[in-house]
Design an enzyme around this catalytic site. Structure first.
Site, PDB file in Angstrom:
ATOM      1  N   ASP A 170      21.312   5.167  10.825  1.00  0.00           N
ATOM      2  CA  ASP A 170      20.359   4.244  10.760  1.00  0.00           C
ATOM      3  C   ASP A 170      20.777   4.384   9.487  1.00  0.00           C
ATOM      4  OD1 ASP A 170      19.613   4.160  12.934  1.00  0.00           O
ATOM      5  OD2 ASP A 170      17.693   3.616  12.754  1.00  0.00           O
ATOM      6  N   GLU A 399      14.054  14.887  18.854  1.00  0.00           N
ATOM      7  CA  GLU A 399      14.695  13.828  18.897  1.00  0.00           C
ATOM      8  C   GLU A 399      16.196  15.324  17.768  1.00  0.00           C
ATOM      9  OE1 GLU A 399      14.507   9.481  16.834  1.00  0.00           O
ATOM     10  OE2 GLU A 399      13.316  10.530  17.297  1.00  0.00           O
TER      11      GLU A 399
END
Length: 430
Positions: A170, A399
């Site tokens: 992102d 993550e």
């Protein structure tokens, strides 16, 4: 570790698909589900098939697989942008969006064909019994058709991405130059739900988020029509296109298994590989770069996206050797982890905590591990496997991790980390 990984996937299972995280990401994400299926196949081939089938059921008529499939049982304010923002069933109707379920209008990297082929191979008898491959193949072929036709915005045979969320990385520094041309949406026009579950120092900045919202809103207002839209952000990403090439090899294998001609897919894979090297390879840097289509120039940033093309089986030998040297050099040899950082440790934009601006991620490390094995670099692959498994266990399936301190960052009990741990535990250590 195997029991712990399986428990994460059980806890994140909704009955039809797996959420990446119960808190931060409460819906179905596209490339997350592909990675989840790769791991699930070691627990239940049928459940892995269902994971992919639930995603493919939300495919648009134009072939695109949306990056989010929304669960209507989840409150609208649990995630932003919500279904009310994307308005897929209305704004995307002429582009082929389904009436239900609601989805986003953008895409994510095409890991799906590779995942479907691996899931089929895990239990071919069950796959044939359920007709999994026969049903998945035409949908996946249509997905690749969409990317190779509607998204060849540069005219060079590669698929372009039109939003920083599409390549999956992102807020990578690779997007900064193109994003700087985007006027951000006013901050009082949206509310970020991600900061309720993630520390602001870990997440993209408010300025970046305002630009993400502007790009998505403009695409929505164009009806998600790639022929009508005039994207302010359009780049060719090496990871995205490497996965597309590998996916064409997987489609060729599927075609052969179904008794169909594989020539169209092998030809596409070869063409994608040639275009990838011709348009994005930087021999001086020893890695692939992003091409900014507005300026038609390569972006001078070194990120993990430039190493993932090691996955492509028929890369020239000199390119493979150069990528390996870069991977093991000072830019990507992290001091606290054997995972691969998302951005050059010596680069000007390096940030060890902020999402894709430095932290080391498990999914891209898995892709690079697979690339090393593809090219017979077994010792390097074995070291990466050991590092992956050590970090996954220590971080409680985080993550991502800080490459300088090794601290776990982002969400814990993250689905693709658990799934890819299962896959590496089931892979020969060499």
């Amino acid at each position: 570790m195997r029991r712990g990984a399986a428990r994460v996937l059980a806890d994140n299972w909704t009955g039809a698909s797996t959420v990446p995280s119960r808190t931060l990401y409460p819906h179905q994400w596209s490339w997350d589900s592909a990675f989840v299926a790769i791991g699930l196949r070691h627990l239940s081939a049928r459940r892995a098939q269902r994971e992919l089938e639930s995603l493919l059921a939300a495919q648009w008529a134009d072939g695109r697989i949306p990056h989010i499939v929304f669960n209507p049982a989840v409150p609208a304010d649990a995630y932003f942008p919500s279904p009310d923002f994307w308005r897929s069933s209305r704004a995307g109707r002429l582009s082929g969006a389904p009436a239900a379920p609601e989805t986003s209008g953008i895409v994510q990297p095409p890991v799906h064909a590779l995942a479907a082929w691996l899931v089929h191979r895990a239990d071919p008898a069950e796959s044939h019994r359920r007709g999994f491959l026969a049903r998945a193949y035409p949908r996946l072929a249509a997905w690749h058709d969409y990317l190779l036709t509607r998204r060849d915005l540069g005219g060079g045979g590669l698929a372009a991405v039109v939003h920083p969320w599409e390549p999956g990385t992102d807020n990578s520094p690779c997007w900064d130059r193109a994003l700087a041309r985007v006027e951000p949406a006013p901050p009082d026009t949206f509310r970020r739900a991600d900061l309720a579950h993630g520390h602001p120092h870990d997440r993209p900045t408010d300025l970046d988020y305002g630009r993400y919202v502007r790009l998505a809103a403009d695409y929505r207002e164009a009806g998600y029509d790639d022929r009508a839209a005039r994207p302010a952000f359009a780049v060719e990403d090496p990871c995205f296109n490497a996965l597309l090439a590998v996916g064409e090899h997987a489609l060729a294998a599927m075609a052969r298994a179904l008794g169909r001609a594989d020539d169209p897919h092998t030809a596409r894979a070869a063409a994608l590989t040639r275009s990838l090297v011709a348009r994005l390879w930087d021999a001086g840097a020893g890695l692939f770069r992003v091409r900014d289509l507005a300026a038609d120039t390569l972006v001078d940033e070194r990120a993990v996206t430039g190493l993932v093309p090691l996955l492509v089986p028929d890369l020239p030998a000199d390119v493979t050797g150069a990528v390996r040297r870069t991977l093991t050099g000072p830019g990507f040899a992290a001091p606290a982890t054997r995972l691969v950082p998302s951005y050059d440790l010596t680069g000007p934009a390096f940030d060890p905590q902020r999402y894709w601006r430095g932290p080391a991620w498990f999914n891209t490390t898995w892709l690079i591990h697979r690339g090393l094995r593809t090219h017979g670099l077994d010792a390097d692959a074995a070291r990466l496997r050991r590092g992956f498994l050590a970090e996954a266990g220590r971080s409680r399936f985080a993550e991502y991790v800080d490459p300088v301190t090794g601290a776990a960052r982002g969400a814990r009990h993250f689905s693709w980390t658990a799934a890819l741990t299962l896959d590496l535990l089931s892979t020969s250590p060499l």
